[in-house]
Scaffold this active site. Structure first.
Site, PDB file in Angstrom:
ATOM      1  CG  HIS A 184     -11.886   1.029   8.424  1.00 19.14           C
ATOM      2  ND1 HIS A 184     -11.447   0.520   9.616  1.00 19.14           N
ATOM      3  CD2 HIS A 184     -11.014   0.558   7.479  1.00 19.14           C
ATOM      4  CE1 HIS A 184     -10.364  -0.221   9.414  1.00 19.14           C
ATOM      5  NE2 HIS A 184     -10.093  -0.213   8.124  1.00 19.14           N
ATOM      6  CD  GLU A 222     -12.214   1.903  12.554  1.00 17.44           C
ATOM      7  OE1 GLU A 222     -12.262   0.894  11.828  1.00 17.44           O
ATOM      8  OE2 GLU A 222     -11.574   2.932  12.253  1.00 17.44           O
ATOM      9  CB  ILE A 228      -0.965  -0.015   1.195  1.00 20.27           C
ATOM     10  CG1 ILE A 228      -1.979  -1.144   1.044  1.00 20.27           C
ATOM     11  CG2 ILE A 228      -1.686   1.331   1.328  1.00 20.27           C
ATOM     12  CD1 ILE A 228      -2.862  -1.357   2.268  1.00 20.27           C
ATOM     13  CB  ALA A 265      -2.366   2.784   9.123  1.00 19.37           C
ATOM     14  NE  ARG A 266      -6.669  -2.456  11.759  1.00 21.86           N
ATOM     15  CZ  ARG A 266      -7.087  -2.765  10.552  1.00 21.86           C
ATOM     16  NH1 ARG A 266      -7.294  -1.809   9.651  1.00 21.86           N
ATOM     17  NH2 ARG A 266      -7.287  -4.022  10.212  1.00 21.86           N
TER      18      ARG A 266
END
Length: 309
Positions: A283, A265, A159, A235-236
């Site tokens: 997301h 989230e 990515i 990402a996170r």
């Protein structure tokens, strides 16, 4: 067919923690006797027959659920994240963990560039400006040029590489940070993330989540990006110290942010909702029809061979 609550005569072999898209879920239920997770207590009567778990990258598999499944052979993740799965325990028990890595790289990289363009040029903010009739009173604030800017990427996997290629097409200068320098890369390497943040105009996060990266982007990194710089996170949410990010955006310590992920989230910090210098997504990095269909097919294929086990 799916099972909820008490089982019937057909013994389930696949536990569904997070459902697939409708068509793929129907195909999964055509091939397997599925059981949708509701609680550990409800799972107990069918636990012994479960051979596979279907879940999402953000959901993972609770260790208590894994421990309750003595015959578990496959954890099929509809995503790339494994930070919410005990991989050591899976390895110890000989449980295969399948992800959809490689299928969604291009779409996530596309979204990263979209977020970058949006927040730096004010695309969503200007859309709201026009719809509210504010243009009649004068023009909106100026945005920032993308071309020629310095793009820092944290995480240079598939990515990250895709983001770098897209940034290069915009004439951006590229540098990156990873735990170790990537052999053969033509991009400038920074061993220190703070140094990379000082250098860049926009910092894009494209690294795995989990304990090793939790809170990596802290106050020092955010302040190094500075009041003229931008942060993009595909990402996170756990990678960023979210309270520090919110404070920086509210108080001008950061020019803006494009955020696809959040620490808790689907809960999003309320303070972000009214800020014009933030672009928010739910997301959606891999959320295209084509990629989601390919991901779901990969999940179902990961369960091949369960019959008769």
């Amino acid at each position: 067919m799916p099972h909820d609550g008490a089982p019937d005569i057909l013994v389930p072999d696949v536990l569904v923690i997070e459902s697939l898209p409708a068509a793929a879920q129907a195909e999964l239920e055509r091939r397997h006797a599925t059981y949708r997770f509701t609680s550990l207590e409800a799972l107990h009567p069918v636990a012994e027959g479960i051979r596979a778990v279907v879940t999402g990258g953000g959901t993972g598999l609770d260790p208590a659920i894994m421990a309750a499944l003595p015959g578990l052979r496959v954890i099929a993740v509809n995503g790339v994240g494994t930070d919410r799965i005990d991989l050591r325990e899976a390895e110890r028990r000989g449980i295969a963990v399948s992800t959809t890595r490689g299928l969604l790289d291009a779409d996530v990289a596309d979204l990263a560039m979209g977020l970058m363009l949006d927040v730096m040029r004010g695309i969503s903010a200007n859309d709201r400006f026009v719809r509210a009739g504010e243009w009649l009173k004068g023009g909106p604030p100026l945005g920032d040029t993308i071309t020629g800017k310095k793009l820092g990427i944290v995480g240079l996997g598939a990515i990250g590489e895709g983001i770098a290629r897209r940034g290069a097409a915009f004439g951006m200068q590229i540098a990156y940070h990873t735990r170790r320098e990537k052999p053969g890369s033509s991009y400038t390497y920074y061993s220190d993330i703070v140094a990379l943040a000082h250098w860049c105009d926009v910092l894009v996060l494209a690294l795995p989540g989990g304990p090793a990266t939790s809170g990596l982007v802290n106050r020092a990194v955010i302040d190094a990006i500075g009041p003229q710089g931008y942060l993009v996170n595909v990402a996170r949410g756990s990678v960023v110290d979210e309270p520090e990010l919110v404070d920086a955006l509210k108080n001008g310590r950061l020019a803006g942010a494009g955020l696809d992920v959040f620490a808790h989230e689907p809960q999003v910090p309320e303070a972000l909702l009214g800020l014009e210098n933030v672009v928010l997504q739910a997301h959606r990095g891999s959320a295209t029809k084509e990629v989601r269909a390919a991901m779901a097919a990969h999940v179902i294929a990961a369960l091949d061979g369960l019959a008769g086990s």
